[in-house]
Design a protein around this motif. Structure first.
Motif, PDB file in Angstrom:
ATOM      1  N   ASN A 181       3.506   0.997  -4.563  1.00  0.00           N
ATOM      2  CA  ASN A 181       2.135   0.900  -5.063  1.00  0.00           C
ATOM      3  C   ASN A 181       1.957   1.580  -6.415  1.00  0.00           C
ATOM      4  O   ASN A 181       1.199   1.117  -7.263  1.00  0.00           O
ATOM      5  CB  ASN A 181       1.181   1.518  -4.028  1.00  0.00           C
ATOM      6  N   LEU A 188       0.869  -4.342   4.059  1.00  0.00           N
ATOM      7  CA  LEU A 188      -0.589  -4.365   4.056  1.00  0.00           C
ATOM      8  C   LEU A 188      -1.042  -4.405   5.513  1.00  0.00           C
ATOM      9  O   LEU A 188      -0.337  -4.954   6.362  1.00  0.00           O
ATOM     10  CB  LEU A 188      -1.120  -5.599   3.321  1.00  0.00           C
ATOM     11  N   ARG A 236       0.828  -1.217   0.000  1.00  0.00           N
ATOM     12  CA  ARG A 236       0.000   0.000   0.000  1.00  0.00           C
ATOM     13  C   ARG A 236       0.856   1.258   0.000  1.00  0.00           C
ATOM     14  O   ARG A 236       0.364   2.365  -0.186  1.00  0.00           O
ATOM     15  CB  ARG A 236      -0.951  -0.001   1.201  1.00  0.00           C
TER      16      ARG A 236
END
Length: 290
Positions: free
Chosen positions: A53, A90, A43
């Protein structure tokens, strides 16, 4: 002064000193921990990282629990001392639940001496505690730099990337009871020798248990690549990394220091050079080739 050595004789003398300290405190034994990079979904958007990301050129993958357990079985049969579960960052509920279950499965499938190290980024104290209680013993969270100014140059300034949060997570990992690891990149654009000196002092002051640090390797699909003209040559980054390992061994005689894959990316026997300079851990990559 030690990090700035340019004379080969002085460099070699520093390495010999660090190795003699390693030999007399922790001996010649090398701990082998199998690295399983089980997912590259992330992320975060760190400016230096190929699996950021925002990099849409990267092929994303995630191993199944079955595939991970097959690698764990291989590691145990090869008498490795443990495995490192590493992925992109994550922190959703499903991910946290999955890791908790996975740790339990690994504990059931391995002998009591087999160690589980996690390298899964920033999480809440509750999550760290949950994974520790499930059976993980070590956690590696690299700060990449102890300088807040430099941190802001190599990360976006937004709600997802905060120097203070990174440091708080490191504190929470220690609070949860883990043997705590961190590390830094060596030879970053904008980085000074004083930054690296502060990094070593940070590691000592925080009483860190294990360290993984190695040369910065530029990646063409990242924003930091635009500053590649600021980089010192790869061999200089390599030698500086070797001196960082040596100085840290002298400062903290019984710490665990990993000889990282990044060393091997510059010099074919780079990891062995790291061991000669005072490192005592190697993490062979066991991620399935496919």
């Amino acid at each position: 002064r030690l990090l700035s050595i340019t004379d080969k004789g002085d460099h070699d003398q520093l390495i010999r000193k660090a190795y003699s300290i390693k030999e007399s405190t922790i001996g010649k034994r090398v701990f082998l921990r199998g690295l399983i990079e089980f997912s590259n979904y992330c992320r975060k958007n760190c400016y230096y990282c190929g699996i950021r990301n925002g990099n849409h050129k990267v092929a994303r993958y995630s191993l199944s629990d079955k595939e991970i357990l097959e690698v764990v079985d291989f590691a145990q049969r090869k008498q490795l001392t443990g495995i490192v579960l590493q992925s992109g960052e994550l922190s959703n509920v499903d991910f946290i639940e999955r890791i908790t279950t996975l740790i339990t499965k690994i504990k059931k499938a391995t002998n009591p001496e087999f160690r589980i190290t996690l390298s899964l980024g920033e999480q809440s104290l509750e999550t760290y505690q949950r994974w520790f209680d499930a059976g993980a013993q070590r956690y590696l969270l690299r700060i990449e730099t102890s300088s807040e100014d430099l941190y802001k140059k190599i990360h976006p300034v937004d709600g997802l990337h905060s120097f203070k949060v990174r440091l708080k997570c490191l504190e929470n990992i220690q609070r949860a009871g883990y043997m705590t690891g961190t590390g830094v990149m060596i030879g970053l654009p904008f980085q000074t020798i004083e930054n690296l000196t502060d990094d070593l002092l940070f590691i000592k002051e925080r009483d860190i248990d294990m360290v993984g640090m190695g040369p910065y390797l530029e990646h063409a699909d990242t924003p930091l690549y635009n500053h590649k003209d600021l980089l010192m040559p790869a061999m200089e980054r390599f030698n500086l990394s070797i001196r960082m390992i040596a100085v840290l061994r002298i400062m903290m005689p019984d710490i665990n220091i990993a000889s990282t894959t990044a060393l091997q990316s510059i010099v074919p026997l780079g990891r062995e050079a790291g061991l000669k300079a005072g490192a005592n851990v190697m993490m062979p990559n066991l991620t399935p080739l496919k």
